[in-house]
Design a protein around this motif. Structure first.
Motif, PDB file in Angstrom:
ATOM      1  N   UNK A  55     -12.698 -13.777  11.609  1.00 54.14           N
ATOM      2  CA  UNK A  55     -11.826 -13.332  10.522  1.00 54.14           C
ATOM      3  C   UNK A  55     -12.601 -13.176   9.220  1.00 54.14           C
ATOM      4  N   UNK A  56     -13.582 -14.033   9.008  1.00 55.19           N
ATOM      5  CA  UNK A  56     -14.412 -13.917   7.806  1.00 55.19           C
ATOM      6  C   UNK A  56     -15.211 -12.622   7.859  1.00 55.19           C
ATOM      7  N   UNK A  57     -15.800 -12.328   9.011  1.00 54.02           N
ATOM      8  CA  UNK A  57     -16.547 -11.074   9.174  1.00 54.02           C
ATOM      9  C   UNK A  57     -15.612  -9.880   8.994  1.00 54.02           C
ATOM     10  N   UNK A  58     -14.415  -9.979   9.573  1.00 52.57           N
ATOM     11  CA  UNK A  58     -13.411  -8.916   9.440  1.00 52.57           C
ATOM     12  C   UNK A  58     -13.061  -8.687   7.970  1.00 52.57           C
ATOM     13  N   UNK A  59     -12.871  -9.767   7.229  1.00 56.34           N
ATOM     14  CA  UNK A  59     -12.525  -9.655   5.813  1.00 56.34           C
ATOM     15  C   UNK A  59     -13.625  -8.950   5.026  1.00 56.34           C
ATOM     16  N   UNK A  60     -14.862  -9.364   5.257  1.00 56.69           N
ATOM     17  CA  UNK A  60     -15.985  -8.764   4.539  1.00 56.69           C
ATOM     18  C   UNK A  60     -16.102  -7.277   4.863  1.00 56.69           C
ATOM     19  N   UNK A  61     -15.947  -6.918   6.136  1.00 57.91           N
ATOM     20  CA  UNK A  61     -16.077  -5.520   6.531  1.00 57.91           C
ATOM     21  C   UNK A  61     -14.950  -4.672   5.958  1.00 57.91           C
ATOM     22  N   UNK A  66     -13.506  -0.768   2.052  1.00 58.37           N
ATOM     23  CA  UNK A  66     -12.499  -0.306   1.090  1.00 58.37           C
ATOM     24  C   UNK A  66     -13.124  -0.094  -0.279  1.00 58.37           C
ATOM     25  N   UNK A  67     -14.001  -1.017  -0.686  1.00 56.15           N
ATOM     26  CA  UNK A  67     -14.680  -0.877  -1.977  1.00 56.15           C
ATOM     27  C   UNK A  67     -15.542   0.378  -2.005  1.00 56.15           C
ATOM     28  N   UNK A  68     -16.229   0.653  -0.903  1.00 55.76           N
ATOM     29  CA  UNK A  68     -17.059   1.860  -0.815  1.00 55.76           C
ATOM     30  C   UNK A  68     -16.206   3.121  -0.953  1.00 55.76           C
ATOM     31  N   UNK A  69     -15.076   3.161  -0.247  1.00 54.03           N
ATOM     32  CA  UNK A  69     -14.206   4.335  -0.316  1.00 54.03           C
ATOM     33  C   UNK A  69     -13.576   4.472  -1.699  1.00 54.03           C
ATOM     34  N   UNK A 206     -14.374  -5.740  -9.868  1.00 55.45           N
ATOM     35  CA  UNK A 206     -13.013  -6.241 -10.078  1.00 55.45           C
ATOM     36  C   UNK A 206     -12.108  -5.898  -8.902  1.00 55.45           C
ATOM     37  N   UNK A 207     -12.291  -4.730  -8.303  1.00 58.90           N
ATOM     38  CA  UNK A 207     -11.487  -4.342  -7.152  1.00 58.90           C
ATOM     39  C   UNK A 207     -11.792  -5.229  -5.956  1.00 58.90           C
ATOM     40  N   UNK A 208     -13.076  -5.527  -5.729  1.00 55.95           N
ATOM     41  CA  UNK A 208     -13.458  -6.400  -4.617  1.00 55.95           C
ATOM     42  C   UNK A 208     -12.811  -7.775  -4.774  1.00 55.95           C
ATOM     43  N   UNK A 209     -12.888  -8.335  -5.973  1.00 56.64           N
ATOM     44  CA  UNK A 209     -12.305  -9.655  -6.210  1.00 56.64           C
ATOM     45  C   UNK A 209     -10.783  -9.612  -6.041  1.00 56.64           C
ATOM     46  N   UNK A 210     -10.151  -8.558  -6.534  1.00 63.35           N
ATOM     47  CA  UNK A 210      -8.701  -8.425  -6.401  1.00 63.35           C
ATOM     48  C   UNK A 210      -8.279  -8.341  -4.943  1.00 63.35           C
ATOM     49  N   UNK A 211      -8.961  -7.519  -4.168  1.00 62.40           N
ATOM     50  CA  UNK A 211      -8.594  -7.354  -2.757  1.00 62.40           C
ATOM     51  C   UNK A 211      -8.832  -8.628  -1.952  1.00 62.40           C
ATOM     52  N   UNK A 212      -9.842  -9.413  -2.338  1.00 55.61           N
ATOM     53  CA  UNK A 212     -10.084 -10.684  -1.657  1.00 55.61           C
ATOM     54  C   UNK A 212      -8.914 -11.644  -1.816  1.00 55.61           C
ATOM     55  N   UNK A 213      -8.139 -11.493  -2.871  1.00 58.01           N
ATOM     56  CA  UNK A 213      -7.046 -12.422  -3.161  1.00 58.01           C
ATOM     57  C   UNK A 213      -5.690 -11.956  -2.661  1.00 58.01           C
ATOM     58  N   UNK A 224      -1.717  -8.930  13.658  1.00 51.84           N
ATOM     59  CA  UNK A 224      -2.553  -9.223  14.806  1.00 51.84           C
ATOM     60  C   UNK A 224      -3.845  -9.864  14.319  1.00 51.84           C
ATOM     61  N   UNK A 225      -4.648 -10.275  15.267  1.00 47.98           N
ATOM     62  CA  UNK A 225      -5.947 -10.862  14.907  1.00 47.98           C
ATOM     63  C   UNK A 225      -7.057  -9.906  15.292  1.00 47.98           C
ATOM     64  N   UNK A 226      -8.215  -9.938  14.602  1.00 48.88           N
ATOM     65  CA  UNK A 226      -8.481 -10.777  13.431  1.00 48.88           C
ATOM     66  C   UNK A 226      -7.724 -10.304  12.213  1.00 48.88           C
ATOM     67  N   UNK A 227      -7.653 -11.184  11.234  1.00 47.57           N
ATOM     68  CA  UNK A 227      -6.972 -10.855   9.991  1.00 47.57           C
ATOM     69  C   UNK A 227      -7.815 -11.362   8.828  1.00 47.57           C
ATOM     70  N   UNK A 228      -7.299 -11.263   7.639  1.00 48.25           N
ATOM     71  CA  UNK A 228      -8.080 -11.623   6.466  1.00 48.25           C
ATOM     72  C   UNK A 228      -8.007 -13.121   6.183  1.00 48.25           C
TER      73      UNK A 228
END
Length: 277
Positions: A55-61, A66-69, A206-213, A224-228
């Protein structure tokens, strides 16, 4: 009131807010992540690794892509607002792209549930246009839906920062490049983007930090899994009352966001050093 007393008095409410709502929860999470019923140890961290490493790997990817796009779309929007030659199209784009700024993430998640479902608006529109057959219609309420929601929601924020920075640039270099025959994509990539890189980096950080939360979007779209990580934290608390593992996941989120912030500060320091030199 004496000036030496007035300054601290004005700053005190802001400091108290930061200490109460940021410093204290951070310190509590750090302590709780290494605290177990048997004492101090790394049991919570080990459990996180065993149960949630995918799930951690899924979150980072997911958030990284999303940040790249977001960077691509916001650059394209800002570039067209500056270089676009059709006033009507520019005006429509200015009016249209800002709408997601005023929509909360929970509402954006609900909107995308309706839009990206198998029988949702997207597939129904494609079917009516004969671009998709009903048998081939598929739900996008998975990792793809999370990316679409994040990109749709955060692109206007970064585009607003970029378009303002681009509009403040000296038009002389842009017009000179046009007179020399440079195309609009080349002007955007080689002349404009390097000059607004600082604003782009700030917006993406700022977008990366926002999406992480964000919790609502993965819960509403990706059942479903994996999830954030945020969904895992909510599950550990609501299902087990396990604040230790939840806080360990929170510490991992802090490490990830701190890494992105460190990269931003490092780049900003390099740019400042080059400007001084």
């Amino acid at each position: 009131m004496h000036p030496r007393v007035l300054g601290p008095a004005l700053v005190a409410p802001a400091l108290a807010t930061v200490a109460l709502f940021f410093v204290y929860p951070l310190a509590y999470s750090l302590v709780s992540s290494v605290q177990t019923p048997d004492g101090w140890g790394w049991a919570n961290i080990v459990k996180v690794y065993e149960l949630y490493r995918s799930d951690i790997i899924f979150t980072v990817m997911i958030i990284g892509f999303s940040t790249f796009m977001i960077g691509l779309f916001s650059t394209a929007i800002g570039g067209y607002l500056v270089l676009g030659e059709n006033p009507r199209t520019v005006a429509i784009l200015k009016w249209l792209y800002r709408w997601p700024l005023f929509i909360p993430f929970v509402v954006a998640g609900q909107v995308m549930r309706t839009f990206l479902a198998k029988n949702g608006m997207l597939n129904n529109t494609l079917i009516r246009l004969d671009l998709l057959s009903p048998l081939n219609a598929a739900s996008l309420l998975d990792w793809r839906g999370i990316i679409v929601t994040f990109v749709w929601k955060q692109t206007p924020f970064v585009a607003l920062l970029l378009s303002g920075a681009m509009a403040s640039l000296d038009r002389g270099t842009i017009e000179a490049a046009r007179n020399l025959g440079a195309s609009r994509p080349r002007i955007l990539i080689e002349i404009i983007v390097p000059q607004v890189r600082a604003s782009l980096t700030v917006g993406l950080t700022l977008s990366f930090v926002t999406m992480m939360s964000v919790l609502s979007v993965p819960l509403m779209i990706n059942a479903q899994t994996p999830t954030t990580i945020t969904a895992n934290m909510a599950f550990r608390i609501n299902a087990y009352g396990d604040y230790g593992v939840a806080n360990a996941l929170g510490v991992i989120s802090i490490i990830l966001t701190s890494g992105v912030a460190w990269l931003y500060l490092r780049q900003a320091s390099r740019d400042k050093s080059r400007a001084v030199a």
